[in-house]
Design an enzyme around this catalytic site. Structure first.
Site, PDB file in Angstrom:
ATOM      1  N   HIS A  66      47.799  26.472  42.312  1.00 42.43           N
ATOM      2  CA  HIS A  66      46.216  26.763  42.077  1.00 42.43           C
ATOM      3  C   HIS A  66      46.021  26.984  40.566  1.00 42.43           C
ATOM      4  CE1 HIS A  66      42.329  28.203  42.722  1.00 42.43           C
ATOM      5  NE2 HIS A  66      42.761  29.459  42.054  1.00 42.43           N
ATOM      6  N   HIS A  91      44.088  33.039  35.086  1.00 41.97           N
ATOM      7  CA  HIS A  91      42.687  33.764  35.536  1.00 41.97           C
ATOM      8  C   HIS A  91      42.924  34.709  36.734  1.00 41.97           C
ATOM      9  CE1 HIS A  91      43.063  30.407  38.659  1.00 41.97           C
ATOM     10  NE2 HIS A  91      42.210  31.109  39.282  1.00 41.97           N
ATOM     11  N   ASP A  92      44.265  34.557  37.538  1.00 41.39           N
ATOM     12  CA  ASP A  92      44.379  35.434  38.648  1.00 41.39           C
ATOM     13  C   ASP A  92      45.529  36.370  38.310  1.00 41.39           C
ATOM     14  OD1 ASP A  92      42.537  34.397  40.546  1.00 41.39           O
ATOM     15  OD2 ASP A  92      43.662  32.877  41.296  1.00 41.39           O
ATOM     16  N   GLU A  95      44.304  40.203  38.458  1.00 40.55           N
ATOM     17  CA  GLU A  95      43.767  40.454  39.956  1.00 40.55           C
ATOM     18  C   GLU A  95      44.940  40.415  40.564  1.00 40.55           C
ATOM     19  OE1 GLU A  95      40.498  38.637  43.131  1.00 40.55           O
ATOM     20  OE2 GLU A  95      40.309  38.059  40.940  1.00 40.55           O
ATOM     21  N   ASP A  96      45.831  39.561  40.736  1.00 37.63           N
ATOM     22  CA  ASP A  96      46.823  39.621  41.745  1.00 37.63           C
ATOM     23  C   ASP A  96      48.185  40.080  41.406  1.00 37.63           C
ATOM     24  OD1 ASP A  96      44.916  38.469  43.212  1.00 37.63           O
ATOM     25  OD2 ASP A  96      45.433  36.430  42.889  1.00 37.63           O
ATOM     26  N   ASP A 156      37.565  27.222  39.209  1.00 38.86           N
ATOM     27  CA  ASP A 156      38.471  27.825  40.135  1.00 38.86           C
ATOM     28  C   ASP A 156      37.734  27.767  41.467  1.00 38.86           C
ATOM     29  OD1 ASP A 156      39.766  29.905  41.300  1.00 38.86           O
ATOM     30  OD2 ASP A 156      38.559  31.490  41.208  1.00 38.86           O
TER      31      ASP A 156
END
Length: 636
Positions: A66, A91-92, A95-96, A156
């Site tokens: 992704h 970008h993630d 957050e993850d 995204d």
């Protein structure tokens, strides 16, 4: 030992795919970055791969595919520079995974860290509105300072929509709904026409799969049926221009299902009767040409084609001199093909086509980027800082970002870009707050018009003001722009508020004999009634202890009233009645209807009054006019 040999067989099957897709990003960026920047991009990829190594998508694929896909969109489709591509890979991560923004800043610098922070959903114990709405606010606030963060988020969302089929139906609806109401409008306003169109259609596909499939089938069938004659039409266009020494690319583009569905809803047509399900692009190349030279070529092509094909009267739309607010430029004309059907033809340069794809980043200069940001900074700041509910917030974003534009003009020829369905009031507030606040009437193309009249493309609008005019509550329903709605709402909110509401049955006005009743379920709510109101009599018999005194004094508010006058018909009667109300009493008449039967005239007059005392004065004055027999207040 090679790192890949440590992974299990299922993951090892993806190793080549991961490397191949990441290499595509590196190859794209190698052409427009320094070796040092390219190495940093590769480092960002390696960190993302490490951070997401144990994560999978709903499809069962490694999660890292992704971020690679998002970085590919940012690099290839949006053509951004090194730092946004690094942020796309990462970008993630915050957050993850266990990595923090500080980690990103230490490894890749403050700019990449800022971009990652903006696109990272903030986790809170309590949200101001909802998690979704608060995230929208956060992103829009960042838009005031850096447009790149928005583009990463759009990339995204675009990849998430392209792979949405793996999600549960309820998740599909949630994500598709967000996309339709927020991300597609944003892409539209940033000038990313192709991104907007793809997001709309993917949203439509997952929100209304049956309608989407049906329309998609109808479009494909129509495309097959029309293929031969449209190919001949394209060849006719191409050869006609080539005979004049102009090389062009001519192609037919079918509108996507969502666009067709929207047109069907707008015009009330079924698919078979919908006009212009497709259009024909005529594209010419003029590298290095100035806008003036491109326009000259467009007009030359137009002249050549209209010498060969019949032109539909009124069928021109000139988006070159009057671009859409998202920057779209083209020259649209409707030509009659040899098979007897009007065809919509778009004449554009390669530069115009490219700009419609890249929108705000087509011109990479700092001045251009700042122009795009400044266009919407003020309204975005106002919208996101209002304490609106989630629904109100989304509605304002849609109104601000997603209306197709119309170009209107002042009487001095100055263009004013307005959303479709705008009214004179929207136009007036766009000119200035003062013009809006005191707008009384207008002239549209020199014809007298109400301030609530709807505007159309090309209208020349002149707004006439009156210092005595003030915004009214019904104005809100006649406006579509956020600027107008906010100005009217702010004005109404600043007016002194009464501590009570009027009974909707008897509609009392100041100076009448009234009584107040406190609501049994809400001590703060008082309703004012006339003393002879049936509702007041019923309440008095049941809730006598809730009766309160009310000081209902007149103010600037006008209350609509209707009086009925019966008189003997005579010369000058109408003039005397009007003069009495307008000249002697200084009031405006909303309507004046007369009916004469056997010399007996019945006049029904509607007007606004400030109080019952003023109404009585009017009725006494009218009763004194020669020939008038009775003057009564009309009650429903």
């Amino acid at each position: 030992m090679n790192k890949e040999s440590a992974v299990n067989p299922e993951e090892k099957d993806y190793a080549a795919i991961i490397e191949e897709r990441a290499q595509k990003v590196f190859d794209i960026m190698s052409a427009r970055t320094t070796p040092g920047q390219l190495n940093r991009i590769k480092e960002a990829f390696r960190l993302a791969r490490k951070a997401h190594r144990n994560q999978k998508r709903k499809t069962g694929e490694p999660y890292i595919l992704h971020p690679i896909a998002v970085a590919t969109i940012v690099a290839d489709e949006l053509m951004l520079d090194a730092n946004p591509v690094m942020a796309a890979f990462l970008h993630d991560v915050v957050e993850d995974t266990n990595y923090t923004i500080e980690d990103i800043r230490d490894m890749f610098g403050p700019d990449v860290a800022f971009l990652v922070k903006v696109v990272t959903k903030q986790k809170k114990d309590k949200y101001q509105s909802t998690k979704q709405v608060d995230n929208f606010r956060q992103m829009l606030l960042s838009f005031q300072y850096d447009i790149r963060a928005m583009l990463i988020k759009l990339a995204d969302r675009l990849h998430n929509m392209r792979t949405l089929s793996s999600m549960r139906p309820d998740k599909q609806m949630k994500i598709a709904g967000e996309t339709d109401y927020f991300y597609a409008p944003l892409a539209n306003r940033l000038g990313l026409y192709h991104v907007k169109t793809e997001l709309e259609n993917l949203s439509f596909r997952f929100r209304c799969p049956h309608e989407y499939d049906e329309l998609n089938t109808l479009i494909r069938n129509d495309e097959e049926m029309q293929r031969e004659r449209l190919a001949r039409f394209c060849e006719d266009l191409r050869s006609t221009l080539l005979d004049e020494g102009i090389m062009t690319e001519v192609r037919v583009e079918y509108r996507a299902p969502y666009s067709v569905w929207r047109k069907m809803a707008k015009f009330g047509d079924d698919f078979n009767h919908l006009k212009y399900r497709h259009f024909t692009d005529v594209v010419f190349g003029m590298p290095g040409a100035t806008p003036a030279q491109e326009k000259e070529m467009v007009l030359r092509i137009y002249s050549i084609l209209t010498s060969r094909f019949k032109e539909k009267p009124g069928g021109i739309t000139n988006y070159i001199d009057s671009p859409k607010e998202n920057g779209y430029q083209s020259f649209h004309v409707k030509l009659l093909a040899d098979f007897g059907r009007w065809q919509e033809v778009h004449i554009s340069s390669c530069r115009m086509i490219r700009d419609s794809q890249l929108g705000c980043v087509a011109d990479r200069t700092e001045d251009n980027i700042q122009r795009w940001i400044s266009k919407f900074r003020d309204v975005v700041r106002d919208v996101v800082r209002q304490n609106d509910s989630g629904t109100e917030f989304i509605d304002k974003i849609v109104t601000t970002f997603y209306n197709d534009d119309i170009m209107t003009f002042t009487t001095h020829g100055e263009p004013v870009v307005m959303p479709q369905k705008s009214t004179v009031l929207d136009f007036a507030y766009e000119i200035s707050p003062e013009t809006g606040q005191h707008a009384r009437y207008a002239r549209i193309n020199n014809f007298l018009a109400s301030v609530k009249a709807r505007l159309h493309r090309g209208d020349v609008v002149e707004v006439f003001t009156d210092p005595e005019v003030e915004p009214r509550e019904d104005w809100l329903e006649s406006c579509v722009t956020y600027k107008a709605k906010k100005a009217i709402s702010d004005y109404l909110a600043e007016r002194p508020k009464r501590d009570f509401v009027r009974c909707p049955i008897c509609n009392p006005i100041p100076d009448e004999e009234v009584v107040g009743f406190r609501d049994p379920c809400d001590d703060t709510l008082v309703t004012v009634h006339k003393r002879d109101c049936p509702s007041a009599i019923r309440l008095a018999s049941q809730w006598g202890d809730n009766i309160v005194s009310v000081d209902y004094q007149p103010d600037a508010t006008l209350y609509p009233q209707t009086i009925v006058v019966t008189a003997v018909d005579r010369y000058h009667l109408f003039i005397d009645l009007v003069e009495c109300i307008t000249e002697r009493l200084g009031l405006s008449i909303d309507s004046f209807n007369t009916e004469t039967v056997d010399s007996i005239v019945t006049c029904t007059i509607s007007l606004g009054v400030h109080s019952f005392t003023e109404l009585q004065a009017i009725m006494h004055r009218i009763a004194a006019i020669e020939g008038v027999d009775t003057v009564k207040r009309h009650t429903a």
